[in-house]
Design a protein around this motif. Sequence first.
Motif, mmCIF file in Angstrom:
data_model
loop_
_atom_site.group_PDB
_atom_site.id
_atom_site.type_symbol
_atom_site.label_atom_id
_atom_site.label_comp_id
_atom_site.label_asym_id
_atom_site.label_seq_id
_atom_site.Cartn_x
_atom_site.Cartn_y
_atom_site.Cartn_z
ATOM 1 N N THR A 124 -4.690 3.957 7.944
ATOM 2 C CA THR A 124 -4.060 4.372 7.194
ATOM 3 C C THR A 124 -2.522 4.141 7.096
ATOM 4 O OG1 THR A 124 -5.554 6.342 7.228
ATOM 5 C CG2 THR A 124 -3.648 6.895 6.034
ATOM 6 N N CYS A 125 -1.892 4.123 5.816
ATOM 7 C CA CYS A 125 -0.543 3.970 5.569
ATOM 8 C C CYS A 125 0.189 5.159 5.826
ATOM 9 C CB CYS A 125 -0.247 3.025 4.341
ATOM 10 S SG CYS A 125 1.513 2.907 3.910
ATOM 11 N N TRP A 184 1.118 1.372 9.644
ATOM 12 C CA TRP A 184 -0.299 1.469 9.539
ATOM 13 C C TRP A 184 -0.655 2.083 10.996
ATOM 14 C CZ3 TRP A 184 -3.393 0.870 5.475
ATOM 15 C CH2 TRP A 184 -3.057 -0.244 4.555
ATOM 16 N N SER A 197 -0.334 7.145 2.610
ATOM 17 C CA SER A 197 -1.730 8.037 2.649
ATOM 18 C C SER A 197 -2.867 6.808 2.214
ATOM 19 C CB SER A 197 -1.875 9.275 1.757
ATOM 20 O OG SER A 197 -0.860 10.067 2.300
ATOM 21 N N GLU A 198 -2.745 5.832 1.800
ATOM 22 C CA GLU A 198 -3.756 4.855 1.367
ATOM 23 C C GLU A 198 -4.527 4.359 2.685
ATOM 24 O OE1 GLU A 198 -4.129 1.872 -2.129
ATOM 25 O OE2 GLU A 198 -1.872 1.933 -1.750
ATOM 26 N N THR A 199 -5.847 4.275 2.317
ATOM 27 C CA THR A 199 -6.813 3.871 3.530
ATOM 28 C C THR A 199 -7.474 2.701 3.231
ATOM 29 O OG1 THR A 199 -6.822 6.282 4.338
ATOM 30 C CG2 THR A 199 -8.541 4.977 5.142
ATOM 31 N N ILE A 200 -7.789 1.998 4.514
ATOM 32 C CA ILE A 200 -8.426 0.743 4.420
ATOM 33 C C ILE A 200 -9.607 0.840 5.513
ATOM 34 C CG2 ILE A 200 -6.795 -0.797 3.408
ATOM 35 C CD1 ILE A 200 -6.288 -1.881 6.065
ATOM 36 N N TYR A 205 0.929 -1.389 0.136
ATOM 37 C CA TYR A 205 0.002 0.004 0.042
ATOM 38 C C TYR A 205 0.943 1.257 0.134
ATOM 39 C CZ TYR A 205 -4.030 -2.678 1.170
ATOM 40 O OH TYR A 205 -5.183 -3.911 1.232
ATOM 41 N N ASN A 206 0.379 2.278 -0.552
ATOM 42 C CA ASN A 206 1.239 3.634 -0.759
ATOM 43 C C ASN A 206 0.737 4.422 0.288
ATOM 44 O OD1 ASN A 206 2.557 2.935 -3.219
ATOM 45 N ND2 ASN A 206 0.694 3.417 -4.321
#
Length: 338
Positions: free
Chosen positions: A259-260, A265, A239-242, A236-237
């Motif tokens: 968020t990454c 995380w 600022s990517e969020t899950i 995951y880059n």
Amino acid sequence: MHVITSSCFLLLWMHTLTSVKSQAAVNCRNPVIEDGVVPGNVNEYNENDVLSYTCNPGYKRVQERDSRCTNSGGRSAWIPTPACEAIKCELMLPPVIGTIYEPSYRNRFSPGEKVRVTCGDRYWISEGRSRSRSAETTCKEDGQWTIRPVCQEVACSRPRDRYLLHWGDSWFQQKKLGDTVRYGCRSGYRRTDRATRATCTRDGWEPNPLCQEIPLCGRPPALEDGDVKNTTKERYNHSETIEYMCQSYYTMEGEPYRTCYNGKWTGQMRCLNPCVANEDEMRQHNITFKSNDYNKYLVHDEIIEFKCANGLPVGKVAMRQRCNSGVIVLPTCREDLS
């Protein structure tokens, strides 16, 4: 009259010829040069001839310009005078403010002699990529120093960082020691050490490097009694969020997102357990649900109300209870034996 005139012209012509011959007769002798040598066996040189000579080892020409045989006031002379002098390396005088020479009592040195040059606080000796406040230099055989012993003011040129997005000053303007410049990095990179400005130091721009690659995050961490809503990836880059969700009857505590951020995380949550109304335990406490609409599975923080199956309540536990992360306190009723 005609004969006299002709005689006069004849005398004038002879005088002119003699004068021309006198001027054309300028020549120079082979000079004796102390600490030098003239090659070949030429004893005389004509006007405008160039003298070829060399100096002995450890010596050099006083004048780099060629010496020519020249008519100087009716006399022949080598100009400039051919001469040799001992090769010396010289230090700049006066030195830059704060500069110290060791030894300090002279500024001319012979080949092989060494000098240590120490610069002031805001100066350095720059030689290629090497920059130092103090350096030792040696006088070479050609009269040049191995390191140019000149202290220069510390300065930083345009940084050569391909990950820079913008530089808050002219690319071509040098900065002095202690000067700062705002800067930003390209996508996927961040300013090192969370710096907001670059600072000119003796070692160049700090922080070094100015920009760092932002690390990626691996698979998101598992959530007990929950899961990620969508399909996960290996990487995951920044600022990517899950988004997470809890299993049925479990309640999410905290935001459901992670968020990454800089390779890690972030975000905290947990799934709170539901409460289960166990019928055997309820019989032991001689209670039942007050309403038939209640489900035996209660979500966290849900309120339920009991009643005595028969008899009267005993103890201090109220009939109205709240589910607290899988725990619910049961009231007790005294069985009516009448």
